[in-house]
Design an enzyme around this catalytic site. Sequence first.
Site, PDB file in Angstrom:
ATOM      1  N   GLU A  78      39.748 -36.502  19.501  1.00  0.00           N
ATOM      2  CA  GLU A  78      40.395 -36.248  20.786  1.00  0.00           C
ATOM      3  C   GLU A  78      41.015 -37.542  21.308  1.00  0.00           C
ATOM      4  O   GLU A  78      40.319 -38.456  21.718  1.00  0.00           O
ATOM      5  CB  GLU A  78      39.391 -35.687  21.791  1.00  0.00           C
ATOM      6  CG  GLU A  78      38.833 -34.323  21.419  1.00  0.00           C
ATOM      7  CD  GLU A  78      39.885 -33.215  21.413  1.00  0.00           C
ATOM      8  OE1 GLU A  78      41.032 -33.452  21.878  1.00  0.00           O
ATOM      9  OE2 GLU A  78      39.561 -32.109  20.938  1.00  0.00           O
ATOM     10  N   ARG A  88      34.790 -21.926  32.329  1.00  0.00           N
ATOM     11  CA  ARG A  88      34.866 -20.474  32.229  1.00  0.00           C
ATOM     12  C   ARG A  88      33.477 -19.845  32.287  1.00  0.00           C
ATOM     13  O   ARG A  88      33.324 -18.690  32.676  1.00  0.00           O
ATOM     14  CB  ARG A  88      35.580 -20.077  30.945  1.00  0.00           C
ATOM     15  CG  ARG A  88      37.052 -20.482  30.911  1.00  0.00           C
ATOM     16  CD  ARG A  88      37.703 -20.064  29.594  1.00  0.00           C
ATOM     17  NE  ARG A  88      39.125 -20.372  29.599  1.00  0.00           N
ATOM     18  CZ  ARG A  88      39.635 -21.526  29.205  1.00  0.00           C
ATOM     19  NH1 ARG A  88      38.831 -22.486  28.776  1.00  0.00           N
ATOM     20  NH2 ARG A  88      40.931 -21.738  29.228  1.00  0.00           N
ATOM     21  N   CYS A 131      32.598 -31.335  27.301  1.00  0.00           N
ATOM     22  CA  CYS A 131      33.111 -32.277  26.297  1.00  0.00           C
ATOM     23  C   CYS A 131      34.179 -33.180  26.910  1.00  0.00           C
ATOM     24  O   CYS A 131      34.162 -34.398  26.724  1.00  0.00           O
ATOM     25  CB  CYS A 131      33.687 -31.516  25.105  1.00  0.00           C
ATOM     26  SG  CYS A 131      32.449 -30.708  24.068  1.00  0.00           S
ATOM     27  N   HIS A 149      35.714 -33.339  18.330  1.00  0.00           N
ATOM     28  CA  HIS A 149      35.317 -31.937  18.317  1.00  0.00           C
ATOM     29  C   HIS A 149      35.122 -31.474  16.869  1.00  0.00           C
ATOM     30  O   HIS A 149      35.978 -31.727  16.016  1.00  0.00           O
ATOM     31  CB  HIS A 149      36.389 -31.061  18.969  1.00  0.00           C
ATOM     32  CG  HIS A 149      36.133 -30.782  20.408  1.00  0.00           C
ATOM     33  ND1 HIS A 149      37.076 -31.001  21.394  1.00  0.00           N
ATOM     34  CD2 HIS A 149      35.036 -30.276  21.044  1.00  0.00           C
ATOM     35  CE1 HIS A 149      36.567 -30.650  22.564  1.00  0.00           C
ATOM     36  NE2 HIS A 149      35.343 -30.214  22.382  1.00  0.00           N
TER      37      HIS A 149
END
Length: 200
Positions: A78, A88, A131, A149
């Site tokens: 990342e 969510r 994350c 990830h």
Amino acid sequence: MRILVTGFEPFGADTINASAQTLELLPQSLGEHQILTGMLPVSFGRSAWVLDELIAVHVPDVLVLLGEAGGRTQINLERFAVNQIHARIADNDGAQPVGERIEPDGPARREATVVVPSELTVSEDAGRFVCNRIAYYAYGLSIPAQFIHVPAVRPEKQRALVGAETDASPPVSSELTVAQLAASLTKYLQDICFHHGPRR
């Protein structure tokens, strides 16, 4: 050199987290370099101070932070983390922030501070879940840091339930195994040892 590698505990309805399983298969050393490991909670509120505790105990030269993303089929470095969290589902403490800034006065995004040649694919979107929250925090530290990830690999016949929690996509299956994840990440750690940071 001392490299601290962290993973995350399971979250949501899952009882497995591929990042935690991968930690168990990493070597404890690479030549003269130490590989140290630690576990982070899937918590917007606690993950940063647990990372601070691990740093205080291990005094690493480099941080490599692992998390799983159910919408990915391969390992992703990342490059950026953004100053926003949006859940969510609730984290493991029941918190479910929606569109909140991580640091009210912080920059819009931060960039990874470990820079080494690697065959791993680079992503520019770490999502908005825990994350991204810990990557944003780590990229602001004085210690070189890289968030990675891994796909949500599961044992045969089991399906990952995570997906849209970390990326705006449903869960997908990856052909990689945990052993292959560990082998690829070990190679990445070797690259760090060769190219990055002081030696002790």
